[in-house]
Motif scaffolding. Structure first.
Motif, PDB file in Angstrom:
ATOM      1  N   GLY A 186      18.458  38.544  33.951  1.00  0.00           N
ATOM      2  CA  GLY A 186      20.051  38.850  34.471  1.00  0.00           C
ATOM      3  C   GLY A 186      20.568  37.289  34.339  1.00  0.00           C
ATOM      4  N   GLN A 187      22.071  37.575  34.248  1.00  0.00           N
ATOM      5  CA  GLN A 187      22.881  36.506  34.075  1.00  0.00           C
ATOM      6  C   GLN A 187      24.177  36.713  35.518  1.00  0.00           C
ATOM      7  N   VAL A 188      24.483  35.558  36.222  1.00  0.00           N
ATOM      8  CA  VAL A 188      25.231  35.675  37.239  1.00  0.00           C
ATOM      9  C   VAL A 188      26.338  34.612  37.010  1.00  0.00           C
ATOM     10  N   LEU A 189      27.314  35.129  36.547  1.00  0.00           N
ATOM     11  CA  LEU A 189      28.576  34.461  35.999  1.00  0.00           C
ATOM     12  C   LEU A 189      29.865  34.429  37.156  1.00  0.00           C
ATOM     13  N   VAL A 190      29.835  33.297  37.866  1.00  0.00           N
ATOM     14  CA  VAL A 190      30.813  33.272  38.657  1.00  0.00           C
ATOM     15  C   VAL A 190      32.081  32.526  38.055  1.00  0.00           C
ATOM     16  N   TYR A 191      33.230  33.297  37.978  1.00  0.00           N
ATOM     17  CA  TYR A 191      34.446  32.883  37.440  1.00  0.00           C
ATOM     18  C   TYR A 191      34.318  31.848  36.167  1.00  0.00           C
ATOM     19  N   PRO A 192      33.824  32.574  35.062  1.00  0.00           N
ATOM     20  CA  PRO A 192      33.293  31.462  33.971  1.00  0.00           C
ATOM     21  C   PRO A 192      34.413  31.321  33.141  1.00  0.00           C
ATOM     22  N   VAL A 193      34.432  30.396  32.380  1.00  0.00           N
ATOM     23  CA  VAL A 193      35.532  29.888  31.363  1.00  0.00           C
ATOM     24  C   VAL A 193      34.971  30.855  30.005  1.00  0.00           C
ATOM     25  N   VAL A 194      35.518  31.978  29.702  1.00  0.00           N
ATOM     26  CA  VAL A 194      34.891  32.807  28.778  1.00  0.00           C
ATOM     27  C   VAL A 194      35.359  32.549  27.259  1.00  0.00           C
ATOM     28  N   ASP A 195      36.655  32.111  27.094  1.00  0.00           N
ATOM     29  CA  ASP A 195      37.303  31.890  25.898  1.00  0.00           C
ATOM     30  C   ASP A 195      38.162  30.762  26.217  1.00  0.00           C
ATOM     31  N   ASP A 196      39.263  30.289  24.810  1.00  0.00           N
ATOM     32  CA  ASP A 196      40.135  29.171  24.988  1.00  0.00           C
ATOM     33  C   ASP A 196      41.665  29.782  24.901  1.00  0.00           C
ATOM     34  N   ASP A 197      41.833  31.230  25.262  1.00  0.00           N
ATOM     35  CA  ASP A 197      43.211  32.003  25.053  1.00  0.00           C
ATOM     36  C   ASP A 197      44.019  31.426  26.288  1.00  0.00           C
ATOM     37  N   SER A 202      46.993  36.136  32.647  1.00  0.00           N
ATOM     38  CA  SER A 202      46.774  35.605  33.865  1.00  0.00           C
ATOM     39  C   SER A 202      47.105  33.983  33.604  1.00  0.00           C
ATOM     40  N   MET A 203      46.810  33.623  32.444  1.00  0.00           N
ATOM     41  CA  MET A 203      47.034  32.281  32.036  1.00  0.00           C
ATOM     42  C   MET A 203      48.818  31.967  32.371  1.00  0.00           C
ATOM     43  N   GLN A 204      49.563  32.896  31.993  1.00  0.00           N
ATOM     44  CA  GLN A 204      50.633  32.833  32.533  1.00  0.00           C
ATOM     45  C   GLN A 204      51.194  33.263  33.931  1.00  0.00           C
ATOM     46  N   THR A 205      50.511  33.965  34.548  1.00  0.00           N
ATOM     47  CA  THR A 205      50.906  34.467  35.723  1.00  0.00           C
ATOM     48  C   THR A 205      50.415  33.269  36.641  1.00  0.00           C
ATOM     49  N   ALA A 253      31.751  37.660  38.543  1.00  0.00           N
ATOM     50  CA  ALA A 253      32.419  37.599  39.898  1.00  0.00           C
ATOM     51  C   ALA A 253      33.893  36.955  39.420  1.00  0.00           C
ATOM     52  N   VAL A 254      34.869  37.634  39.824  1.00  0.00           N
ATOM     53  CA  VAL A 254      36.353  37.515  39.319  1.00  0.00           C
ATOM     54  C   VAL A 254      37.219  36.888  40.495  1.00  0.00           C
ATOM     55  N   ALA A 255      37.908  36.170  40.629  1.00  0.00           N
ATOM     56  CA  ALA A 255      38.958  35.716  41.585  1.00  0.00           C
ATOM     57  C   ALA A 255      40.210  36.262  41.082  1.00  0.00           C
ATOM     58  N   GLY A 256      40.850  36.951  42.122  1.00  0.00           N
ATOM     59  CA  GLY A 256      42.370  37.416  41.769  1.00  0.00           C
ATOM     60  C   GLY A 256      43.224  36.526  41.331  1.00  0.00           C
ATOM     61  N   HIS A 257      43.573  35.417  41.971  1.00  0.00           N
ATOM     62  CA  HIS A 257      44.459  34.365  41.683  1.00  0.00           C
ATOM     63  C   HIS A 257      43.916  33.164  40.788  1.00  0.00           C
ATOM     64  N   ASP A 258      43.249  33.645  39.503  1.00  0.00           N
ATOM     65  CA  ASP A 258      42.776  32.647  38.749  1.00  0.00           C
ATOM     66  C   ASP A 258      43.315  32.765  37.354  1.00  0.00           C
ATOM     67  N   PRO A 259      43.889  31.759  36.651  1.00  0.00           N
ATOM     68  CA  PRO A 259      44.189  31.659  35.229  1.00  0.00           C
ATOM     69  C   PRO A 259      43.162  32.387  34.297  1.00  0.00           C
ATOM     70  N   LEU A 260      41.839  32.371  34.613  1.00  0.00           N
ATOM     71  CA  LEU A 260      40.944  32.698  33.891  1.00  0.00           C
ATOM     72  C   LEU A 260      40.648  34.223  33.848  1.00  0.00           C
ATOM     73  N   ARG A 261      41.354  35.005  34.905  1.00  0.00           N
ATOM     74  CA  ARG A 261      40.866  36.311  35.053  1.00  0.00           C
ATOM     75  C   ARG A 261      41.140  37.377  33.956  1.00  0.00           C
ATOM     76  N   SER A 262      42.110  37.255  33.177  1.00  0.00           N
ATOM     77  CA  SER A 262      42.409  38.355  32.369  1.00  0.00           C
ATOM     78  C   SER A 262      41.059  38.269  31.179  1.00  0.00           C
ATOM     79  N   SER A 263      40.638  36.801  30.831  1.00  0.00           N
ATOM     80  CA  SER A 263      39.817  36.869  30.019  1.00  0.00           C
ATOM     81  C   SER A 263      38.508  37.136  30.436  1.00  0.00           C
ATOM     82  N   GLU A 264      37.921  37.137  31.754  1.00  0.00           N
ATOM     83  CA  GLU A 264      36.936  37.418  32.172  1.00  0.00           C
ATOM     84  C   GLU A 264      36.713  39.130  32.464  1.00  0.00           C
TER      85      GLU A 264
END
Length: 322
Positions: A186-197, A202-205, A253-264
Motif C-alpha cells: 500500500g501507498q499512503v500519499l498525504v497531499y503529494p506534489v504530483v506534477d509541475d502543472d 487549484s493553482m490559480q484559485t 489525502a487531499v486538502a480542500g484549500h491547496d494549490p495541489l488539489r487539482s493535480s492530486e
C-alpha cells in the motif's frame, strides 16, 4: 474511487477552518520561500512545528531507536518507532519541499501513526536540496525502503509520506513496480506534489495560499527539476508516469484549500482508470500541511484519525491477501 466528497459544487465554497486560520496567524506574516536562505527556511520549519505542537500531549510507543540505514551514497539516518505487537511495517518520508524537514519535525506524526496503526514506522532523514540535488532524496528513499522491506517480511509493507515526502513514496512505488520489488502492499500519499502543472485550476484559485503559495511551489519545483538527471528521469514526479497500472492500493489525502488539489484529483482518477484501488480522503476545510496541525486543530485531528483508520483498513486487506 472512494472517500470524502468530491471537490466540486458546494465543497469548493467551504471556508478554511477558523482554527487553522488562527493557528497560521501565530506564525506571523508569511514570507515567500524564495526570499529566505536555506538556513532560514529550515529554521522556519522548525519554528512552525514548535507552534503547531505547542502543548501537545506526548505520544508513547513501545520503543524508539535511531539507526543508520545502509545506502548507496553512505548511511542514511532513520528513526524507527516500534509498537508492542506490530501489524505492519511502514516507511515514512517527511514533507518540506525536498529542502526542509527532518526526523524531529515529523516525530509526533510518526509516533501517532505507530500508535494508531500498530505499524513499525521507519522515518527516513533523506538528503535535502540544494546540497544534494535529485536524485539524492529518491535514492535514499529507495535504499531505506529496500532495507525496511526485510525487517518483517511476514507483515504488510507500506510506503507513506506527506507533501514532497509523499511524492518520494509514490515514486518509490513506481520504481518497485518496474524493478521487480520489493513488495509494497500500500501507498499512503498525504497531499503529494504530483506534477509541475502550475496552471492547474487549484493553482490559480489558491495561488496566494493559505499556508503555501503557487510561487513557493514553483521555487521548490524549479530546484527539484533543475538537474539533467531529473529532466530525464521517469521517477521524478508520479504524475509524469505514462502508466499507473500494477501499483499498490492507494490512500490519497487531499486538502480542500491547496494549490495541489487539482493535480492530486487528476492523479487519483488516473490510478482508478488503471485499475488501482484508491481511497481518497477529502478534507475541504483544511490546507496543505494539516497533518502537522493535528495537535492543536480539532478538524485536523479528526482528519488524522480518519487517515489512520483508512491505513488500518489497508493493513487488514494486506493481511487477508497474505
Amino acid at each position: 474511487m472512494t472517500g470524502g466528497p468530491s471537490m466540486t459544487g458546494t465543497v469548493a465554497e467551504t471556508s478554511v477552518d477558523r482554527d487553522v486560520t488562527a493557528l497560521l496567524a501565530e506564525l506571523g506574516p508569511p514570507v515567500p520561500v524564495a526570499e529566505l536562505s536555506t538556513v532560514e527556511l529550515r529554521q522556519s520549519m522548525r519554528d512552525a512545528v514548535s507552534v503547531f505542537t505547542h502543548g501537545a500531549a506526548p505520544i508513547a510507543v513501545d520503543r524508539v531507536t535511531d539507526e543508520h540505514v545502509p545506502g548507496g551514497a553512505g548511511s542514511i539516518p532513520a528513526r524507527i518507532y516500534t509498537p508492542a505487537r506490530p501489524a505492519a511495517v511502514m516507511v515514512y518520508l517527511h514533507g518540506g519541499g525536498w529542502v526542509v524537514g527532518d526526523l524531529d519535525t515529523h516525530d509526533l506524526v510518526a509516533r501517532r501513526i505507530c500508535r494508531d496503526t500498530q505499524s513499525v514506522v521507519v522515518s527516513v532523514d533523506y538528503r535535502l536540496m540544494p546540497e544534494h540535488p535529485f536524485p539524492a532524496a529518491l535514492q535514499d528513499a529507495w535504499d531505506a525502503t529496500t532495507w525496511a522491506a526485510r525487517l518483517r517480511p511476514d507483515l504488510p509493507f507500506l510506503v507513506a509520506g506527506d507533501s514532497a515526502g509523499a511524492t518520494l513514496a509514490a515514486c518509490v512505488a513506481l520504481t518497485a513496480r518496474d524493478d521487480g520489488g520489493p513488495r509494497i502492499d500500500g501507498q499512503v500519499l498525504v497531499y503529494p506534489v504530483v506534477d509541475d502543472d502550475l496552471d492547474a485550476p487549484s493553482m490559480q484559485t489558491y495561488r496566494d495560499g493559505p499556508r503555501i503559495t503557487r510561487d513557493d511551489l514553483a521555487y521548490y519545483l524549479r530546484m527539484y527539476l533543475g538537474t539533467v538527471q531529473a529532466r530525464r528521469s521517469p521517477y521524478v514526479l508520479p504524475g509524469h508516469a505514462k502508466w499507473l497500472g500494477e501499483l499498490p492500493p492507494t490512500v490519497l489525502a487531499v486538502a480542500g484549500h491547496d494549490p495541489l488539489r487539482s493535480s492530486e484529483q487528476k492523479f487519483g482518477r488516473r490510478l482508478e482508470a488503471a485499475g488501482i484501488e484508491v481511497t481518497v480522503q477529502v478534507d475541504p476545510e483544511l490546507v496543505h500541511g494539516w497533518i502537522d496541525f493535528a495537535p492543536r486543530v480539532p478538524s485536523a485531528d479528526r482528519a488524522f484519525s480518519r487517515l489512520t483508520q483508512t491505513i488500518n483498513d489497508l493493513i487488514h486487506r494486506g493481511h487477508a491477501a497474505a
